[in-house]
Design an enzyme around this catalytic site. Structure first.
Site, mmCIF file in Angstrom:
data_model
loop_
_atom_site.group_PDB
_atom_site.id
_atom_site.type_symbol
_atom_site.label_atom_id
_atom_site.label_comp_id
_atom_site.label_asym_id
_atom_site.label_seq_id
_atom_site.Cartn_x
_atom_site.Cartn_y
_atom_site.Cartn_z
ATOM 1 N N GLU A 44 33.058 -5.340 75.087
ATOM 2 C CA GLU A 44 33.616 -4.012 74.853
ATOM 3 C C GLU A 44 35.147 -4.057 74.883
ATOM 4 O O GLU A 44 35.741 -4.702 75.741
ATOM 5 C CB GLU A 44 33.098 -3.073 75.945
ATOM 6 C CG GLU A 44 33.538 -1.635 75.870
ATOM 7 C CD GLU A 44 32.908 -0.788 76.968
ATOM 8 O OE1 GLU A 44 33.050 0.434 76.919
ATOM 9 O OE2 GLU A 44 32.267 -1.365 77.888
ATOM 10 N N LYS A 116 30.923 4.531 70.631
ATOM 11 C CA LYS A 116 30.129 4.665 71.855
ATOM 12 C C LYS A 116 29.722 6.120 72.071
ATOM 13 O O LYS A 116 30.546 7.028 71.993
ATOM 14 C CB LYS A 116 30.963 4.154 73.030
ATOM 15 C CG LYS A 116 30.269 4.090 74.371
ATOM 16 C CD LYS A 116 31.249 3.476 75.401
ATOM 17 C CE LYS A 116 30.624 3.298 76.762
ATOM 18 N NZ LYS A 116 31.606 2.683 77.704
ATOM 19 N N CYS A 152 27.696 -0.677 76.168
ATOM 20 C CA CYS A 152 27.658 -0.510 77.625
ATOM 21 C C CYS A 152 26.879 0.717 78.117
ATOM 22 O O CYS A 152 25.673 0.677 78.242
ATOM 23 C CB CYS A 152 29.083 -0.504 78.184
ATOM 24 S SG CYS A 152 29.171 -1.005 79.931
#
Length: 537
Positions: A44, A116, A152
């Site tokens: 990330e 994200k 994540c």
């Protein structure tokens, strides 16, 4: 069956250094290609470093990151890697707002982008404040396989993009997941659940290295659709884990819990020193366990010859403490110096009428002045050896040699664990046929600040084993007085510890950064007002 080869590149990046981070992507992509990979996955926010905090809100930073991304895509093709699929994290932008983005580079161009969805807003994270959430899922094709892509927190929350991915051959997750003790098995168990939901393996690649007060441990892995761990990477080192879809891969044994914490501390200090342009550190060596363990960590992080240990004896310093400090420095190969403080203390006392605690604190602060003077003269980073138990209770002189400096390796390590880590480090040395770095007497003798005759810590605090148990319940688990009494703790001990902790918030605000290794560290994790009249009933 289609079986592309996927490389998981767990690398160490630096926030803001988009040029060097881009160079690292190119170098590790070359290694992946040489290993026969069809896809290389980076962590990330690789290009920007992580976490970038409010840098995300600067349009100039976003422009710089985007330029680095496009230059990386072109450079990969120029390097002859245009056929390699490269999945990399960076900052994106949508409707003028920053996003946390994963980008697929292939053939010299940006082929796909993913923002994200779930933005964490707890503990050390404040992404909800700085990023805009994504809305669309992403599937990419690599060597005939369909791969879902998420970032994540997207797998930590139920629903969202993972629930929208069906009939994929694998789920690829880019992560910047900070280390904390016991988190490794939580990650693998979570990934196993997501693998079961999607009916596909989960490829989990994580960042590694120290960034301010966070440590990223790597530990990248792959779990199969049935939850079986198929491949693992080592912790706390950069590594390329190569895995063929549908096959078992290489695995490394898990670290002992004390070794895991120790290596996290070494990684955190090494990252802070290197990324902030220092080459050496300085600290006071008292002969006690805290400074001994801190010095050993520093030697392992940057080399013993880059550690300056200063013994600053007073009239109350015992001979064994001075001997232990010298012995430690010799064991780790440190630059050892002795600077008695009596002449300086005498100069102050000739001008000020001090006794009691004021006289004790004067000695401690003179030591801090000496360390900072050496730092200013020679360019060393001063590191503080104070531990979490002292920080919690305020059992330290503000602006003294135990609390000044730029970094505090033991900030999130309680006193009981300090002894355990020292024992582990010495045993580790013995197992390798090496000289243990920490003198045995530094571990076994009663801890003391040696600011007055016969002083020991337990004159002012409960025994550390008991103190740390109460602190764990009150600080890390937020239990109140009633809950602590229900556990069976002595009311006098509870009242003493709670009063110490509550009154010391102002000291904690002024303490240096230190690596987070527990679920709740002072600083980002625990935010309380300094001025507060609340007391546990």
């Amino acid at each position: 069956m289609v079986r592309p080869r996927i490389a998981l590149a767990q690398i160490d990046t630096c926030v803001g250094d988009v040029t060097q981070n881009s160079a690292a992507v190119r170098a590790w992509a070359r290694r992946a290609a040489d290993a026969g990979a069809d896809l290389v996955v980076f962590p990330e926010m690789t290009l920007t470093g992580y976490p970038i905090e409010d840098l995300a809100l600067r349009a100039s930073f976003r422009r710089g990151a985007e330029a680095a991304l496009l230059e990386t895509a072109t450079a990969l093709a120029d390097d002859g890697l245009g056929g390699l699929a490269v999945l990399v994290g960076t900052i994106g932008e949508r409707d003028g707002r920053p996003t946390n983005q994963a980008v697929l580079l292939r053939g010299g161009v940006v082929e796909a982008r993913y923002d994200k969805h779930h933005l964490p807003n707890y503990g050390v994270f404040d992404e909800f404040r700085i990023f805009s959430p994504g809305q669309d899922p992403l599937e990419i094709e690599v060597a005939g396989a369909r791969l879902g892509v998420v970032i994540c927190e997207d797998i930590w929350q139920d629903g969202g993009p993972v629930s929208q991915l069906r009939d994929v051959d694998a789920l690829v997750v880019l992560n910047g997941s900070p280390f904390e003790e016991g988190k490794g098995h939580v990650r693998t168990e979570l990934a196993a659940r997501r693998a079961h939901e999607t009916g596909a393996p989960v490829v989990y690649v994580n960042l590694v290295g120290g960034q301010d007060d966070l440590v990223f441990d790597g530990g990248s892995f792959v779990v199969g659709a049935d939850g079986t761990v198929l491949a693992t990477a080592p912790q706390f080192v950069e590594h390329l884990l190569v895995w063929d879809l549908g096959e078992p891969g290489p695995q490394v044994p898990p670290l002992d819990p004390d070794e895991e914490i120790y290596r996290a501390l070494v990684t955190g200090l090494a990252g802070y020193v290197r990324k902030n342009g220092f080459r050496s550190v300085a600290l006071g060596l008292s002969g006690g366990i805290d400074s001994a363990l801190t010095a050993a960590i520093a030697a392992d992080a940057i080399g013993g010859t880059n550690v300056v240990g200063v013994s600053m004896p007073s009239v109350h310093s015992s001979e064994h403490s001075k001997d232990d400090a010298a012995d430690l420095a010799k064991r780790i190969g440190a630059d050892y110096r002795v600077q008695p403080i009596k002449p300086m203390v005498d100069a102050f006392e000739a001008q000020l009428d001090l006794d009691g605690v004021a006289a004790e604190n004067l000695q401690a602060r003179v030591r801090a002045v000496i360390l900072m003077a050496i730092s200013n003269r020679e360019g060393h980073l001063v590191i503080a050896p104070g531990n979490k138990s002292e920080l919690a209770t305020g059992y330290a002189t503000i602006y003294d040699a135990g609390s000044i400096g730029g970094f505090a390796p033991l900030k999130d390590v309680d006193k009981s664990r300090v002894w355990a880590l020292a024992r582990w480090r010495n045993n580790h040395a013995v197992d390798r046929g090496e000289l243990p770095p920490i003198p045995e007497s530094s571990i076994t003798k009663p801890p003391s600040a040696e600011l007055r005759p016969g002083q020991v810590d337990q004159d002012s605090l409960p025994p550390y084993a008991l103190l740390d148990e109460v602190l764990d319940a009150y600080v890390e688990h937020a239990e109140g007085r009633a809950e602590l009494l229900a556990r069976g703790f002595d009311p006098a001990v509870v009242d003493q510890v709670l009063a110490l902790v509550d009154r010391a918030e102002w000291k904690r605000r002024q303490y240096p950064l230190g690596p987070k290794v527990t679920a709740l560290a002072f600083g980002r994790d625990r935010r309380l007002p300094v001025t507060s009249r609340w007391r546990e009933p």
